[in-house]
Design a protein around this motif. Structure first.
Motif, short mmCIF file in Angstrom:
data_model
loop_
_atom_site.label_atom_id
_atom_site.label_comp_id
_atom_site.label_asym_id
_atom_site.label_seq_id
_atom_site.Cartn_x
_atom_site.Cartn_y
_atom_site.Cartn_z
N PRO A 27 4.11 14.86 5.21
CA PRO A 27 2.75 15.29 4.85
C PRO A 27 1.86 14.16 4.32
O PRO A 27 0.65 14.16 4.57
CB PRO A 27 3.00 16.35 3.77
N ASN A 28 2.44 13.20 3.63
CA ASN A 28 1.65 12.05 3.15
C ASN A 28 1.13 11.20 4.30
O ASN A 28 0.06 10.60 4.22
CB ASN A 28 2.51 11.18 2.23
N LEU A 29 1.91 11.13 5.38
CA LEU A 29 1.53 10.31 6.54
C LEU A 29 0.48 10.98 7.40
O LEU A 29 -0.05 10.36 8.33
CB LEU A 29 2.78 9.99 7.38
N LEU A 30 0.18 12.24 7.11
CA LEU A 30 -0.84 12.97 7.87
C LEU A 30 -2.22 12.83 7.24
O LEU A 30 -3.20 13.30 7.80
CB LEU A 30 -0.45 14.45 7.96
N VAL A 31 -2.28 12.20 6.08
CA VAL A 31 -3.55 11.89 5.44
C VAL A 31 -4.11 10.64 6.11
O VAL A 31 -3.48 9.58 6.07
CB VAL A 31 -3.38 11.68 3.92
N LYS A 32 -5.27 10.76 6.74
CA LYS A 32 -5.75 9.75 7.68
C LYS A 32 -5.74 8.32 7.16
O LYS A 32 -5.12 7.44 7.76
CB LYS A 32 -7.16 10.11 8.15
N ASN A 33 -6.44 8.06 6.04
CA ASN A 33 -6.54 6.65 5.62
C ASN A 33 -5.24 6.13 5.02
O ASN A 33 -5.02 4.92 4.98
CB ASN A 33 -7.70 6.44 4.65
N ILE A 34 -4.35 7.01 4.58
CA ILE A 34 -3.02 6.57 4.15
C ILE A 34 -2.25 6.06 5.37
O ILE A 34 -1.63 4.99 5.33
CB ILE A 34 -2.24 7.72 3.47
N ALA A 35 -2.29 6.83 6.44
CA ALA A 35 -1.61 6.42 7.67
C ALA A 35 -2.20 5.12 8.21
O ALA A 35 -1.47 4.22 8.65
CB ALA A 35 -1.72 7.52 8.72
N GLU A 36 -3.52 5.00 8.16
CA GLU A 36 -4.18 3.81 8.70
C GLU A 36 -3.80 2.55 7.95
O GLU A 36 -3.51 1.51 8.56
CB GLU A 36 -5.71 4.00 8.67
N VAL A 37 -3.78 2.63 6.62
CA VAL A 37 -3.46 1.43 5.85
C VAL A 37 -1.99 1.06 6.02
O VAL A 37 -1.62 -0.12 6.03
CB VAL A 37 -3.82 1.61 4.35
N LEU A 38 -1.13 2.04 6.19
CA LEU A 38 0.29 1.77 6.44
C LEU A 38 0.49 1.10 7.80
O LEU A 38 1.33 0.21 7.95
CB LEU A 38 1.11 3.06 6.38
N GLY A 48 -7.60 10.32 1.67
CA GLY A 48 -6.58 9.84 0.75
C GLY A 48 -7.20 9.19 -0.47
O GLY A 48 -8.32 8.67 -0.41
N LEU A 49 -6.50 9.23 -1.57
CA LEU A 49 -7.01 8.65 -2.81
C LEU A 49 -7.20 7.13 -2.65
O LEU A 49 -6.30 6.44 -2.16
CB LEU A 49 -6.03 8.94 -3.95
N LYS A 50 -8.35 6.64 -3.06
CA LYS A 50 -8.66 5.21 -2.91
C LYS A 50 -7.64 4.34 -3.63
O LYS A 50 -7.21 3.31 -3.10
CB LYS A 50 -10.06 4.93 -3.46
N GLU A 51 -7.25 4.74 -4.84
CA GLU A 51 -6.27 3.96 -5.60
C GLU A 51 -4.93 3.88 -4.87
O GLU A 51 -4.21 2.89 -4.97
CB GLU A 51 -6.06 4.56 -6.99
N ALA A 52 -4.60 4.92 -4.12
CA ALA A 52 -3.34 4.94 -3.37
C ALA A 52 -3.38 3.93 -2.23
O ALA A 52 -2.41 3.18 -2.01
CB ALA A 52 -3.07 6.34 -2.85
N THR A 53 -4.49 3.90 -1.49
CA THR A 53 -4.59 2.95 -0.37
C THR A 53 -4.63 1.51 -0.89
O THR A 53 -4.03 0.61 -0.27
CB THR A 53 -5.85 3.23 0.47
N GLU A 54 -5.28 1.30 -2.01
CA GLU A 54 -5.33 -0.05 -2.59
C GLU A 54 -3.95 -0.50 -3.04
O GLU A 54 -3.59 -1.68 -2.90
CB GLU A 54 -6.31 -0.09 -3.76
N ALA A 55 -3.17 0.41 -3.59
CA ALA A 55 -1.81 0.08 -4.02
C ALA A 55 -0.96 -0.34 -2.84
O ALA A 55 -0.18 -1.30 -2.92
CB ALA A 55 -1.18 1.27 -4.75
N ILE A 56 -1.12 0.35 -1.71
CA ILE A 56 -0.36 0.00 -0.50
C ILE A 56 -0.77 -1.38 0.00
O ILE A 56 0.08 -2.19 0.38
CB ILE A 56 -0.59 1.06 0.60
N GLU A 57 -2.06 -1.66 -0.02
CA GLU A 57 -2.56 -2.95 0.45
C GLU A 57 -2.02 -4.11 -0.39
O GLU A 57 -1.79 -5.21 0.13
CB GLU A 57 -4.09 -2.96 0.42
N ASN A 58 -1.82 -3.88 -1.68
CA ASN A 58 -1.40 -4.96 -2.59
C ASN A 58 0.10 -4.98 -2.86
O ASN A 58 0.58 -5.80 -3.64
CB ASN A 58 -2.14 -4.81 -3.93
N ALA A 59 0.85 -4.09 -2.21
CA ALA A 59 2.28 -3.97 -2.49
C ALA A 59 3.09 -5.11 -1.88
O ALA A 59 2.71 -5.70 -0.87
CB ALA A 59 2.80 -2.63 -1.97
#
Length: 429
Positions: free
Chosen positions: A292-303, A265-276
């Motif tokens: 499909p977005n939730l199947l991207v590993k690090n996106i799912a993990e940060v969520l 997953g895009l690093k900027e995307a995971t950082e945005a989730i962390e700071n939301a």
């Protein structure tokens, strides 16, 4: 009495006006002794010192007040149009203080929501699926080997500040020739991608050119393909083929998956989730835009790890080949089936009706209104998920959509943690 836009909080001019007034009062006070005495003598006592302080205050007020004003004008490209200045200052100083909202999904529903959210905050991040393989996006993906631009284009246009003619141009679709069915906006993104080091950089450049409010990110830069396993065991390849094959086989979707299996997953995307302050899933096609977005590993993990409030917005209508006969709870159950450790705090669902003429059009296509049932309420109660029911119906040209402003008010209210919306009145276009 109308609010004077120049004096709204955050402009940083009021303080200098106030300081200037104080300076004038002090200076006038120091001169009063001379006027009363009708003399020319210059006092070296306290009144003279007060006068000097007053003059100094006036100088500081003029210097910093004008500096603040011209800095704002310069940031607007030097434009002195009153409407533009008021709007830009409002965006920069007021909306910049709004909650940090991350929206995950794709399709038309996401773009509509973004148009509503930008009236309340500029701190918006849209994380968009790149599994699309149909239409003009699919052709560019196949011909140029780039990520599909369609959903990202819609999100950029939803958050952009531009003239109506420019938006019409970017949404224009060619009606004949080899470009038939292709949109000019997709070609614009493809051209920018060609002169950029990667797709992410291309989107950033386009966002700057179109003065986009917030940020738009592809969920990943990897070339992913969406697959679905139907209840009858058949595996379907390709996002655009899934609902078609489901209808042909008369077999609903059991589960979807992507290849490669664990894209980064895009690093900027995971950082945005962390700071939301709040994360939103939907609205949008359940199996082809949201999951499909939730199947991207690090996106799912940060969520899963993040304790930020998470909200799912249910679709208003079922989608043939994807969510036939689904109630609200079935949508959420599908999400949790693919991402079982995800904690959803709120579900927002429509409880309004649709007029017969608009509804009949959808029924002819096999779609039905997603009604909130007692089973839904009981299910969410057992899962300790708060269900928010509201009449969110908006119909334009016989198309049923969420009322973006009303929906955005609910989201900002949740982000602020208030019972009633007290943040800001939305801007009128």
């Amino acid at each position: 009495m109308k609010t004077i836009h120049w004096l709204k909080p955050g402009l940083q001019i009021k303080r200098w006006i106030a300081l200037g007034l104080v300076g004038m009062i002090l200076f006038a006070f120091s001169l009063s002794d001379f006027f009363i005495a009708l003399g020319i003598e210059i006092s070296t006592g306290p009144l003279f010192i007060i006068g000097l302080i007053g003059i100094f205050c006036i100088y500081i007020a003029l210097h910093y007040g004008l500096t603040s004003l011209f800095n704002n004008i310069n940031e607007m490209g030097g434009s002195l149009d009153k409407h533009i200045i008021n709007k830009k200052i409002y965006d920069k100083k007021i909306l910049a203080k709004g909650p940090k909202i991350v929206v995950i999904g794709g399709g038309t529903g996401l773009a509509i929501l973004l148009r509503g959210l930008k009236r309340f905050t500029t701190n918006i991040t849209a994380i968009v699926t790149v599994a699309d393989d149909g239409g003009g996006s699919g052709k560019l993906r196949e011909d140029l080997g780039m990520l599909p631009p369609g959903d990202i284009r819609n999100c950029i246009l939803a958050l952009a500040e531009m003239e109506p003619t420019m938006e019409e141009l970017l949404q224009y679709r060619f009606s004949e020739g080899t470009l038939k069915g292709q949109s000019f906006g997709n070609l614009f993104i493809a051209s920018m991608n060609g002169i950029s080091s990667n797709f992410e950089e291309a989107i950033k450049k386009i966002s700057e050119v179109l003065a986009v409010t917030g940020k738009v990110y592809p969920v990943t830069l990897e070339d992913i393909t969406l697959y679905a396993t139907l209840k009858n065991g058949i595996v379907v390849k390709g996002e655009s083929n899934i609902p078609i094959k489901s209808l042909e086989e008369k077999s609903p979707i059991d589960k979807v998956f992507i290849k490669p299996k664990e894209p980064e997953g895009l690093k900027e995307a995971t950082e945005a989730i962390e700071n939301a302050d709040i994360v939103i899933l939907g609205p949008g096609s359940l199996y082809t835009s949201i999951i499909p977005n939730l199947l991207v590993k690090n996106i799912a993990e940060v969520l899963e790890k993040n304790t930020t409030k998470k909200v799912y917005i249910s679709n208003m209508m079922t989608q043939p080949g994807e969510t036939n006969d689904y109630a609200v709870r079935h949508h959420l159950e599908a999400i949790l089936k693919h991402c079982p450790k995800l904690n959803i705090d709120y579900v927002i669902a429509n409880n309004g009706d649709i007029v017969d003429h608009a509804y009949s059009k959808y029924q002819q296509e096999g779609a039905n209104l997603v009604n909130v049932t007692e089973e839904d309420r009981e299910s969410f109660k057992n899962k300790r998920i708060k269900l928010i029911e509201e009449n969110l119906v908006e119909i334009k040209k016989d198309y049923v959509r969420h009322d973006a402003v009303k929906l955005s008010k609910i989201i900002v209210d949740l982000a602020d943690g208030k019972k009633k919306q007290k943040f800001l009145q939305f801007k009128k276009n």
